[in-house]
Scaffold this motif. Structure first.
Motif, short mmCIF file in Angstrom:
data_model
loop_
_atom_site.label_atom_id
_atom_site.label_comp_id
_atom_site.label_asym_id
_atom_site.label_seq_id
_atom_site.Cartn_x
_atom_site.Cartn_y
_atom_site.Cartn_z
N GLU A 1 -4.42 -0.85 18.14
CA GLU A 1 -3.97 -0.30 18.00
C GLU A 1 -2.90 -0.21 17.73
OE1 GLU A 1 -3.58 2.41 21.73
OE2 GLU A 1 -5.94 2.89 21.82
N ASN A 2 -2.32 -0.81 17.58
CA ASN A 2 -1.18 -1.58 16.85
C ASN A 2 -0.80 -1.12 15.66
OD1 ASN A 2 2.05 -1.69 16.74
ND2 ASN A 2 1.56 -3.88 17.10
N ARG A 3 -2.32 -2.34 15.19
CA ARG A 3 -1.81 -2.97 13.62
C ARG A 3 -2.61 -1.23 13.05
NH1 ARG A 3 -4.73 -7.21 14.92
NH2 ARG A 3 -6.47 -6.74 14.94
N VAL A 4 -3.46 -0.46 13.30
CA VAL A 4 -3.77 1.17 12.97
C VAL A 4 -3.13 1.60 12.26
CG1 VAL A 4 -5.22 3.05 13.54
CG2 VAL A 4 -6.20 1.74 13.80
N SER A 5 -1.87 1.79 13.68
CA SER A 5 -0.29 2.46 13.49
C SER A 5 0.65 2.13 12.52
CB SER A 5 0.48 2.47 14.73
OG SER A 5 -0.27 3.02 16.07
N LYS A 6 0.67 0.58 11.85
CA LYS A 6 1.58 0.08 11.51
C LYS A 6 0.44 0.36 9.84
CE LYS A 6 3.41 -3.33 13.35
NZ LYS A 6 3.67 -5.24 13.57
N TYR A 7 -0.49 0.40 10.11
CA TYR A 7 -1.45 0.89 8.70
C TYR A 7 -1.04 2.34 8.10
CZ TYR A 7 -4.49 1.48 4.95
OH TYR A 7 -6.07 1.97 4.30
N LEU A 8 -0.82 3.12 8.83
CA LEU A 8 -1.21 4.49 8.57
C LEU A 8 0.04 4.94 8.12
CD1 LEU A 8 -2.40 6.10 11.61
CD2 LEU A 8 -3.70 6.44 9.45
N LEU A 9 1.36 3.89 8.85
CA LEU A 9 2.66 4.82 8.58
C LEU A 9 2.92 3.57 7.52
CD1 LEU A 9 5.74 5.47 9.64
CD2 LEU A 9 5.50 2.78 10.21
N TYR A 10 2.52 2.53 6.48
CA TYR A 10 2.53 2.34 5.78
C TYR A 10 1.97 3.09 4.75
CZ TYR A 10 1.29 -1.54 1.17
OH TYR A 10 1.15 -2.02 0.13
N ALA A 11 0.67 3.41 4.63
CA ALA A 11 -0.01 4.63 3.81
C ALA A 11 0.68 5.74 3.62
CB ALA A 11 -1.61 4.87 4.57
N PHE A 12 1.46 6.21 4.76
CA PHE A 12 2.08 7.37 4.53
C PHE A 12 3.09 6.87 3.31
CE2 PHE A 12 5.53 10.00 6.05
CZ PHE A 12 5.55 10.75 5.61
N GLY A 13 4.02 5.96 4.18
CA GLY A 13 5.12 5.43 2.67
C GLY A 13 4.62 5.38 1.43
N GLU A 14 3.44 4.55 1.33
CA GLU A 14 3.06 4.93 -0.02
C GLU A 14 2.99 5.86 -0.92
OE1 GLU A 14 2.03 1.52 -2.05
OE2 GLU A 14 3.45 1.05 -0.94
N ILE B 1 7.28 10.89 -5.02
CA ILE B 1 8.77 10.13 -5.27
C ILE B 1 8.29 10.56 -6.43
CG2 ILE B 1 10.71 9.42 -5.46
CD1 ILE B 1 10.48 9.59 -2.56
N GLY B 2 7.87 9.47 -6.76
CA GLY B 2 7.56 8.91 -8.83
C GLY B 2 6.76 9.82 -9.59
N ILE B 3 5.58 10.45 -8.67
CA ILE B 3 5.30 12.08 -9.91
C ILE B 3 6.22 12.57 -9.99
CG2 ILE B 3 3.69 13.01 -10.17
CD1 ILE B 3 1.81 11.48 -8.49
N LEU B 4 7.14 12.71 -8.79
CA LEU B 4 8.21 14.03 -8.92
C LEU B 4 9.55 13.92 -9.97
CD1 LEU B 4 8.22 15.44 -5.62
CD2 LEU B 4 7.69 16.50 -7.46
N ILE B 5 9.63 12.00 -10.02
CA ILE B 5 11.22 11.79 -11.09
C ILE B 5 10.37 11.98 -12.51
CG2 ILE B 5 12.08 9.57 -11.92
CD1 ILE B 5 11.85 8.48 -8.95
N ALA B 6 8.66 11.46 -12.68
CA ALA B 6 8.44 11.60 -14.03
C ALA B 6 8.09 13.13 -14.22
CB ALA B 6 6.97 10.87 -13.59
N LEU B 7 7.82 14.29 -14.04
CA LEU B 7 7.95 15.07 -14.20
C LEU B 7 9.57 16.10 -14.25
CD1 LEU B 7 5.46 17.00 -11.39
CD2 LEU B 7 5.13 16.20 -14.04
N GLN B 8 9.90 15.07 -13.68
CA GLN B 8 11.69 15.69 -13.96
C GLN B 8 11.88 14.81 -14.95
OE1 GLN B 8 13.12 17.59 -11.76
NE2 GLN B 8 15.00 17.40 -14.09
N VAL B 9 11.99 13.93 -15.20
CA VAL B 9 12.38 13.05 -16.55
C VAL B 9 12.02 13.88 -18.22
CG1 VAL B 9 12.04 10.90 -17.53
CG2 VAL B 9 12.55 10.53 -15.51
N ASN B 10 9.70 14.11 -17.69
CA ASN B 10 9.50 14.79 -18.78
C ASN B 10 9.92 16.62 -18.96
OD1 ASN B 10 6.59 15.61 -20.30
ND2 ASN B 10 6.71 16.86 -19.46
N ASN B 11 10.48 17.01 -17.93
CA ASN B 11 10.92 18.50 -18.27
C ASN B 11 12.18 17.41 -19.21
OD1 ASN B 11 8.79 19.72 -17.02
ND2 ASN B 11 9.73 19.63 -15.56
N TRP B 12 13.02 17.35 -18.51
CA TRP B 12 14.34 16.75 -19.60
C TRP B 12 13.91 16.81 -20.37
CZ3 TRP B 12 16.82 11.87 -20.77
CH2 TRP B 12 18.15 12.24 -20.71
N ASN B 13 13.60 15.70 -21.31
CA ASN B 13 13.29 14.93 -22.64
C ASN B 13 12.51 16.05 -23.28
OD1 ASN B 13 13.46 12.09 -22.21
ND2 ASN B 13 11.68 11.72 -21.59
#
Length: 250
Positions: free
Chosen positions: A3-16, A22-34
């Motif tokens: 159960e501890n490994r599953v929790s860590k995995y879910l936390l890691y997946a959520f972080g990913e 965030i990367g997509i939002l930054i890319a969209l923002q940069v694209n809009n800025w351009n």
């Protein structure tokens, strides 16, 4: 432990997932800025061209204001001579009539304005004040064109009546004149020789009610035109000031 490994995995997946979003939002923002930078570059190019067109129009306006002022003053002088029943100098008379006969019209340069509209860049202009002033200037240009068409008709009536009375060819030596540049040289020998006949022509002309009414109309038309041109000059000045502000911004 599982159960501890599953929790860590879910936390890691959520972080990913968060990082990807965030990367997509930054890319969209940069694209809009351009895209905004590209649009701004295009807009500033149009503003620069608009400013050049308006400076050209301003030069034409100043020229037409001078012509209109000359016509108004010439009409007043002819009317005074008629009121006093005084011909004065044949040279002065001919200069006044040349001022009234010479015709030119204000033709604005609207290439950039029309290009902006056809390309759809005018409607996307962010400065609403500039947009409104350009629309109002376009209306003013249309009004000037309409007034000039009306004056063209009145002028043709004036010229047709005038030609019945005055033998214009006796005043100038066309062989010595610079016709393309409208520089006419007086034939002083001919004027002196036919002075009495020419004064009689002028006297009859200044007693002709149709001619005097046409002079009256010319004075009214060009007084109105003069006022309109001066107001247009103010409109253009205000627009150029706004364009300067826009071009100074990054």
């Amino acid at each position: 432990m599982t159960e501890n490994r599953v929790s860590k995995y879910l936390l890691y997946a959520f972080g990913e997932i968060v990082l990807v979003v965030i990367g997509i939002l930054i890319a969209l923002q940069v694209n809009n800025w351009n895209e905004e930078r590209k649009e701004r570059r295009v807009e500033k190019k149009y503003f620069h061209n608009l400013k050049n067109d308006l400076y050209t129009d301003m030069e034409k306006l100043e020229y037409m204001i001078g012509i209109s002022q000359d016509k108004v003053e010439a009409a007043k002088r002819v009317k005074r001579k008629a009121d006093r029943d005084s011909i004065g100098s044949l040279y002065d008379f001919s200069r006044d009539l040349m001022d009234l006969i010479f015709v030119d019209e204000f033709r604005p340069d609207q290439n950039t304005y029309e290009e902006m509209k056809s390309a759809g860049n005018f409607s996307s202009m962010k400065n609403d004040s500039l947009k409104l002033k350009l629309i109002n200037l376009k209306k003013t240009y249309t009004e000037i064109a309409s007034a000039q068409e009306h004056m063209r008709y009145d002028f043709n009536v004036f010229l047709e009546d005038f030609e019945h009375y005055v033998d214009w060819g006796r005043y100038y030596d066309l062989n010595r004149s610079d016709i393309p540049n409208l520089v006419l040289v007086y034939d002083s020998v001919n004027i002196t020789k036919h002075a009495e006949d020419m004064k009689a022509e002028v006297r009859d002309l200044l007693r002709n009610k149709v001619f005097l009414n046409n002079i009256f109309l010319l004075e009214i038309n060009y007084s109105y035109n003069l006022n309109t041109l001066k107001n247009t000059r103010q409109q253009i000045t205000e627009i150029i000031d706004i364009l300067d502000e826009e071009l100074s911004r990054e």
